[in-house]
Design a protein around this motif. Structure first.
Motif, PDB file in Angstrom:
ATOM      1  N   LEU A 328      68.462 -55.012  54.048  1.00 28.41           N
ATOM      2  CA  LEU A 328      67.330 -54.932  54.374  1.00 28.41           C
ATOM      3  C   LEU A 328      66.659 -53.577  54.348  1.00 28.41           C
ATOM      4  CD1 LEU A 328      67.285 -57.166  57.573  1.00 28.41           C
ATOM      5  CD2 LEU A 328      66.280 -57.919  55.244  1.00 28.41           C
ATOM      6  N   LEU A 329      67.099 -52.523  54.418  1.00 27.58           N
ATOM      7  CA  LEU A 329      66.750 -51.255  54.491  1.00 27.58           C
ATOM      8  C   LEU A 329      66.491 -50.886  53.105  1.00 27.58           C
ATOM      9  CD1 LEU A 329      68.624 -49.223  57.137  1.00 27.58           C
ATOM     10  CD2 LEU A 329      66.233 -49.848  57.096  1.00 27.58           C
ATOM     11  N   VAL A 330      67.363 -51.169  52.169  1.00 30.92           N
ATOM     12  CA  VAL A 330      67.249 -50.899  50.720  1.00 30.92           C
ATOM     13  C   VAL A 330      66.288 -51.812  50.105  1.00 30.92           C
ATOM     14  CG1 VAL A 330      68.353 -51.031  48.496  1.00 30.92           C
ATOM     15  CG2 VAL A 330      70.049 -50.150  50.394  1.00 30.92           C
ATOM     16  N   SER A 331      66.073 -52.976  50.485  1.00 32.08           N
ATOM     17  CA  SER A 331      65.068 -53.908  49.855  1.00 32.08           C
ATOM     18  C   SER A 331      63.874 -53.360  50.425  1.00 32.08           C
ATOM     19  CB  SER A 331      65.319 -55.220  50.471  1.00 32.08           C
ATOM     20  OG  SER A 331      66.633 -55.841  49.881  1.00 32.08           O
ATOM     21  N   LEU A 332      63.825 -52.692  51.799  1.00 36.74           N
ATOM     22  CA  LEU A 332      62.600 -52.542  52.287  1.00 36.74           C
ATOM     23  C   LEU A 332      61.949 -51.124  51.590  1.00 36.74           C
ATOM     24  CD1 LEU A 332      60.432 -53.074  54.518  1.00 36.74           C
ATOM     25  CD2 LEU A 332      61.895 -51.670  56.266  1.00 36.74           C
ATOM     26  N   ALA A 333      62.963 -50.037  51.437  1.00 41.44           N
ATOM     27  CA  ALA A 333      62.551 -49.011  50.708  1.00 41.44           C
ATOM     28  C   ALA A 333      62.055 -49.237  49.324  1.00 41.44           C
ATOM     29  CB  ALA A 333      63.642 -47.963  50.513  1.00 41.44           C
ATOM     30  N   VAL A 334      62.621 -50.091  48.506  1.00 44.48           N
ATOM     31  CA  VAL A 334      62.298 -50.481  47.285  1.00 44.48           C
ATOM     32  C   VAL A 334      60.826 -50.927  47.342  1.00 44.48           C
ATOM     33  CG1 VAL A 334      62.607 -51.779  45.142  1.00 44.48           C
ATOM     34  CG2 VAL A 334      64.488 -50.783  46.278  1.00 44.48           C
ATOM     35  N   ALA A 335      60.639 -51.956  48.375  1.00 45.90           N
ATOM     36  CA  ALA A 335      59.317 -52.554  48.402  1.00 45.90           C
ATOM     37  C   ALA A 335      58.312 -51.493  48.851  1.00 45.90           C
ATOM     38  CB  ALA A 335      59.349 -53.655  49.521  1.00 45.90           C
ATOM     39  N   ILE A 336      58.613 -50.610  49.721  1.00 46.78           N
ATOM     40  CA  ILE A 336      57.690 -49.693  50.138  1.00 46.78           C
ATOM     41  C   ILE A 336      57.366 -48.715  48.847  1.00 46.78           C
ATOM     42  CG2 ILE A 336      57.098 -47.480  51.433  1.00 46.78           C
ATOM     43  CD1 ILE A 336      58.885 -48.843  53.646  1.00 46.78           C
TER      44      ILE A 336
END
Length: 346
Positions: A328-336
């Motif tokens: 979730l954190l990696v996906s969130l960083a990519v999305a941001i």
């Protein structure tokens, strides 16, 4: 006393020996109870009112009772007592113990509560589609009142909370269902928003009346990503707290929908009006908010002490949670990062 703070346990014991063991456990917890007269051989029914946060420790102790017993937990409509002091005695005794310091529901009730938030697939898809159409209309009208209506009917709380509850309780079936409904809901909402926006674009009357700049601004893709993530994580934390306690979940569902439905409407409008930067930015906002809501709910439930009943599974469950949180954190960083790029392009 508020009924939300109490539960009524009905213990069905198949033998006199099992009933005696049950009453011994209840005596150890300083709880008042009643035992029914024998109606079918040696079978007995023990009824005991228990504070909501004391159900789980009591269920754990009842597992040690040998013999055939079944425990049914109900939420009473009202608790009426002639003496307020007597009515509070069970809670007063319980709060002297460390494990009752936090008023939260039991694991079994949390699981049941999460499952009850998941509607049938057809109903979920239909309500999501309706909500997306209303949200798109609200974007076209630049009307916050219409957007609030879309948020109220959006059934988005259940899937997010179910996947988070399933993660901390190591329930793979519930996790799969929660994730599947989140994916289905997102696809249905985006498709419905795009279809309605395309239909509106073909109408010269509607197209002429739309203030495109104001409508696209409702997607929040121009806001700082840190603010968007803060709002979404707070929505997830609030959802986790509401699920873990006797809190109301309806308004939390509106809060979660507020982070997701307006940008979904903007995705449809931006695509139909050929505004790729706004559509892409709003789509990233949807992804950011969904990820942050799940992360906030999952972290809250684990922090509150929810984990599998079997202690041998806690280590594997903790490892699974860490993997999912990392994902979730990696996906969130990519999305941001994508959101920052889209905001710059817009």
């Amino acid at each position: 006393m508020s009924r939300s703070n109490m539960r009524l346990l009905t213990v069905l014991a198949a033998s006199q020996h099992s009933a005696d063991r049950v009453t011994t456990v209840l005596d150890r917890h300083d709880l008042e109870y009643s035992v029914s007269d024998e109606t079918d051989g040696d079978s007995q029914t023990v009824i005991v009112p228990v504070p909501a946060h004391a159900v789980e420790p009591l269920e754990d102790d009842l597992q040690s009772v040998s013999g055939d017993i079944a425990v049914v937990v109900d939420e009473p409509m009202a608790v009426v007592a002639s003496d307020e002091t007597d009515d509070q005695s069970a809670i007063r005794h319980g709060r002297e113990r460390k494990w009752l310091s936090l008023e939260r529901v039991s694991r079994n009730e949390l699981r049941s509560k999460a499952e009850s938030q998941l509607p049938p697939l057809v109903i979920f898809a239909a309500m999501t589609a309706i909500s997306a159409v209303v949200a798109t209309a609200g974007v076209l009208l630049d009307s916050l009142a219409v957007l609030v209506g879309a948020m109220v009917i959006a059934p988005l709380l259940g899937p997010a909370m179910a996947s988070s509850v399933a993660t901390v309780l190591d329930d793979r079936r519930l996790f799969s269902r929660g994730v599947r409904l989140q994916l289905v809901g997102t696809i249905v909402a985006l498709t419905s928003a795009l279809g309605f926006a395309t239909f509106a674009r073909t109408s010269s009357v509607v197209a002429a009346a739309v203030d495109l700049e104001a409508s696209l601004g409702l997607g929040s893709h121009g806001l700082p990503p840190s603010l968007l993530v803060t709002v979404a994580i707070c929505a997830g934390v609030a959802g986790g707290l509401a699920m873990a306690t006797s809190g109301m979940t309806d308004l939390i569902g509106v809060m979660i929908a507020a982070a997701i439905m307006p940008p979904i409407g903007v995705v449809g409008v931006g695509t139909a009006w050929n505004e790729p930067a706004a559509a892409a930015g709003s789509l990233v906002v949807v992804a950011v908010n969904v990820l942050a809501i799940n992360l906030g709910a999952m972290a809250t439930l684990w922090t509150l002490g929810f984990h599998p009943r079997d202690h041998s599974r806690i280590r594997t469950t903790r490892a699974a949670i860490l993997r999912r949180v990392l994902l979730l954190l990696v996906s969130l960083a990519v999305a941001i990062r994508g959101l920052e790029y889209a905001a710059g392009a817009f």
